[in-house]
Design an enzyme around this catalytic site. Sequence first.
Site, PDB file in Angstrom:
ATOM      1  N   ASP A 226       0.806  -1.224   0.000  1.00 12.68           N
ATOM      2  CA  ASP A 226       0.000   0.000   0.000  1.00 12.68           C
ATOM      3  C   ASP A 226       0.837   1.271   0.000  1.00 12.68           C
ATOM      4  OD1 ASP A 226      -2.922  -0.800   0.088  1.00 12.68           O
ATOM      5  OD2 ASP A 226      -2.114  -2.036   1.692  1.00 12.68           O
TER       6      ASP A 226
ATOM      7  N   TYR B  78      -9.885  -0.847   2.800  1.00 14.57           N
ATOM      8  CA  TYR B  78      -9.382  -0.784   4.176  1.00 14.57           C
ATOM      9  C   TYR B  78      -9.035   0.632   4.593  1.00 14.57           C
ATOM     10  CZ  TYR B  78      -8.647  -5.467   6.123  1.00 14.57           C
ATOM     11  OH  TYR B  78      -8.821  -6.700   6.694  1.00 14.57           O
TER      12      TYR B  78
END
Lengths: 690, 690
Positions: A313, A397
């Site tokens: 990420d 998320y």
Amino acid sequence: MTVVPITNGTAPKRESVPHPFDPLTKAEIEAAISVVSKAHGNVVFNVVSLQEPRKAEMTRWLESPSTAPAPARVADVVVIAPGGKVYDGLVDLKEGKITQWDLLDGLQPIITMEELQAVEHICRTDPKVIEQCKISGIAEEDMHKVYCDPWTIGYDERYGSKVRLQQGLMYYRPDVDDCQYQYPLDFCPIFDANKKEIIAIDIPKVRRPLRLEEPVNYTRPAVEKQGGYRTDLKPIHITQPEGVSFKITGREIEWQNWKFHIGFNYREGIVLNNITYNDKGTVRPIFYRLSLVEMVVPYGHPEHPHQRKHAFDLGEYGAGYMTNSLTLGCDCKGSIHYMDAEFPTTAGTIRTIKNAICIHEEDSGLLFKHTDFRDESVTVTRARKLIIQQIFTAANYEYAVQWIFHQDGTIQPEIKLTGILNTYSMLEGEDIGGWGTQVYPGVHAHNHQHLFSLRIDANVDGPKNTVFMVDAVPSDAPVGSPENFYGNAFYAKKTKFTTAKESMTDYNGATVRTWDISNENKLHPYSGKPASYKLISREVPGLLPKEGGLVWKRAGFARHAVHVTKYADDQLWPAGRHVPQTSGDSPAGTILEWIGDGSQNIENEDVVLWHTFGVVHFPAPEDFPVMPVEPITLILKPRNFFTNNPVMDVPPSYSVTPSQVKANAEGERLAVDTTSTLAAPESAACNGCS
Amino acid sequence: MTVVPITNGTAPKRESVPHPFDPLTKAEIEAAISVVSKAHGNVVFNVVSLQEPRKAEMTRWLESPSTAPAPARVADVVVIAPGGKVYDGLVDLKEGKITQWDLLDGLQPIITMEELQAVEHICRTDPKVIEQCKISGIAEEDMHKVYCDPWTIGYDERYGSKVRLQQGLMYYRPDVDDCQYQYPLDFCPIFDANKKEIIAIDIPKVRRPLRLEEPVNYTRPAVEKQGGYRTDLKPIHITQPEGVSFKITGREIEWQNWKFHIGFNYREGIVLNNITYNDKGTVRPIFYRLSLVEMVVPYGHPEHPHQRKHAFDLGEYGAGYMTNSLTLGCDCKGSIHYMDAEFPTTAGTIRTIKNAICIHEEDSGLLFKHTDFRDESVTVTRARKLIIQQIFTAANYEYAVQWIFHQDGTIQPEIKLTGILNTYSMLEGEDIGGWGTQVYPGVHAHNHQHLFSLRIDANVDGPKNTVFMVDAVPSDAPVGSPENFYGNAFYAKKTKFTTAKESMTDYNGATVRTWDISNENKLHPYSGKPASYKLISREVPGLLPKEGGLVWKRAGFARHAVHVTKYADDQLWPAGRHVPQTSGDSPAGTILEWIGDGSQNIENEDVVLWHTFGVVHFPAPEDFPVMPVEPITLILKPRNFFTNNPVMDVPPSYSVTPSQVKANAEGERLAVDTTSTLAAPESAACNGCS
């Protein structure tokens, strides 16, 4: 930050000279863009960010900021030119010129939010996608109900790294306010970011049509249907009528003997620099730089193409680029200080994220307490903590990253995981093996890990540090022997790392393994042990993807809990500077290259400790449709660093000495909280009465 | 608690019928004492405490409290009669008679605070002690400056268990307000509690005279000398103007769907019973009983007689007997509800500990958050937690025990260790090996562990539960095989415990091992997995004292991280009912006896899980003279228990849906905290300006 008043044609204007650690200012980003645009025309701006000062230069400046020359302000620039050509460049901002400009071959830079945003619309109008949607049971007129979360493709051997790609995780929303993660589709388009088109679709062997089960949502209409919001939570007010206890100058913060600089970049988000502690008048360095530098989220389902779900990420999207604009009284409560973030848009304008960082204090319960059982003489002192926070959204998320500073010299990074599970479709009654969980009818959430890389650029009482592994072990001497007659002897077994290779170590829960970052040149006057910061981290799963497999190859940093390297400028991001579409076949630009044959000396050197920690998440229905926060934390704790307890001068709530007890005298009430109250009298009165 | 108004001669008076789980009331303790005194004359009261209701009887009552007979109120009594004879007895409080009375042979009951208090004075006047003090360099006229922390003797093979003993850890205070742990003496008197005299003194081979180094203290005069208290901490006020969100009836508390009974006894301190969660109208049992039941603190120095330092603080002194009276705004902040504790004195009167338990709520940061990256539609909801706390002082150490309840069904026991290190004397320049640390000149703090035993009497959706061990492991299939081509497959490997023997398991940090307490009769409608509570505990060191040695023998419970037994009434305390001076040679009355040959079935049974967790403490100078809090925590988390996220109905701080974003409409601001403020304007203004 020094203030330089400047005068333009009209009126006096204040402008500031940035601290060398400050992110590029809006004006600096604009200047860099202007220089690049002038030289290279119409390019897509991928990154315009501070190239951090060279450490040697910066160290000289930190030692005497008034006399040493300030390190140059340099913009680190990545652009994509027409034809998908990627350039890495440096712009000297004072000179206003490009000092480096390199065409990259087979490397893809970070995927920007704008690139992500572009995919969904193209999916909705692509005939191949429309066809697959039809097969899933979605009519063409409902294509506006089809959603796409574009992800990095990770690495797909069929396409390699020369074509800039994203994979589309496909979903459906019956209603615009439904949560699409409940309605996953089973196919996966591949998007070419330069052509801006879908070049292929991965279609599973077993088809799983859209299942339109009853929606489960956490928005008001859904909650109302379930009986409405609960009404029995009474407000808690947290206020600081006399103001906060920290002081901020520019981006430097001082609080309870701590002082450090709060940076922020597109990649790592919050970066803390030059962390020092004022130890009774002596400013002692602890860490030169502290940040999360990478993460990987491998999913554990072996069916193709789920192996591609293992987002880095930070390296592939950026914790800065994805960061939330925070809101007073929602994300943060109390008395809050905010800092904004500024980034370039791909078109070369400025995108400001208001309130990207929040800074506040919290009461932290007991700091210390002791009562003498003889006479009830007692001292009780409450603790305070300082929290520097950002929250970023990575598609489904969210990660709330907190850097918590304690008064006693402890630093505690904490990450709160929340948001929504990544989901995939499943047939009714399908055997999904052990690779995931049906969290709602038709919703298959795959097993996954969240593995973070914490980069600790150590400076414990100076740059020359040594790392030790510490295990709690029994004495070797057997029970009954003179050295260990009763068998109770145990000690801290310390293993010194002299080379990078030795440092590549894993966690051991049974020995409650820790690692000490020590300055062997500074021995404690009492203990004789080196001034140290101890890394205490307890959520340290191994990398579950297997050796030799795709994730193992790409996420070299995650193969061990700890690696230690000798410091080198620009060795910041262990999976590489440009992470998307790397195969992992070459160590170039990653921590594996920096370690090389592992022979580099790391004893009594300027070292960096890379720590991998994280969680393994086997989803459960409680995590759906939105996941209650799952926190993960670790601490960096001073050991043999301070002469003794460094917080004895925190005013106690109450302290009464034996002689005061004896004299029946009142103790010291230096910080009793007089706003605390007994709980509602009716409940208090209940105790033992009704 | 039902209220029974009763009338006496003068005026109507309210008196209560205790809940069967309630501790004995003052009147009940007095009644039991009176019955025993009448029958057995002048005895020393060691324990007068509730014998908890038999589970079968209690379960029937819990199912229909209005119709089932209330379990009898029975006092569990331990007395020491003249000649040191120890009796265990039961008193039926309704009948007012003794129903059981047993003379014990070779067992020593818990050491009371009064017994501990008696030793110091006797030491100061004992000629043998005075002689040793002289050898240490203390003049006889300074004997009032000699202090003694009486400890359980643990077990000393020279004396066995028939004589009631304590060992005296000796210290000195130059000034009455100095901390004696800085001035340890090197010898150790043995005290006979029945004779009330010193019967022997353990004298080390190498003598270490008292070293009068400069005192280091944390009381005002010492802090003033160092420059005074810090003045830069601004107050934080935490208030609940509308009252608290919990409701207390008798000792039963209701909060955020939770309901449970808060008990308290001399041994374990806080005991939580009948913990249930109201799941959308269905009251679901989770735990029948939850408490800390034992702990052991082995010290790691092999020199005689330090092997005797391994206090079982609960079994040998009692977390209830040692508990602090808590103070508003010091130990607890906010809006607090307190409960008192009542115990007998040895003389048969009543000792009340005011505010033995504090109960309050805290804001707990994010509960969940998700932002849609497409349109910034967002829901952010803040969390609340409920804390039931006690703090107990075990000589030098304190333990703040918190039972934290979260809204999402998670229960989090947390223990904050603070207080003062146990210390021993050392010579200047002495080689102390690796068994401890010189934390201050002349002060040797030995390595030690704090190992706690958490007893989980499970009732997950009913009494029939099964325990599984869960390990995160990669697929067996090799990289390149069709089942795991890319090597990313991993799963939760579950090992079912069918017998007690199988359940005796250790921690594995690499597989982030957890244990599930499951109800296999209640499968989740979506996941198909059993309703479970997962034990997630990450501080689980092995027992460092070696197999076959003294501590290993006595602390059978600490040999493994987990043991599971079939429930049986009165199997509460795994090191035994009477712990002092047990040798560990016999398993009688301990968990080792309850497990026996390990063949008892624990599958789909009423089971108890015993969990050992704790810390290993290698002292450092930062821990001296008083230790900043070191917290240790674990969680019990619902998995496959709730249909889905159980906290979606908590009012969000802010929620805006995609359709509201599209319509440019305001979202829901249901719980925005409007008392939050921007930090002091001068600091806010600093950001980027000066």
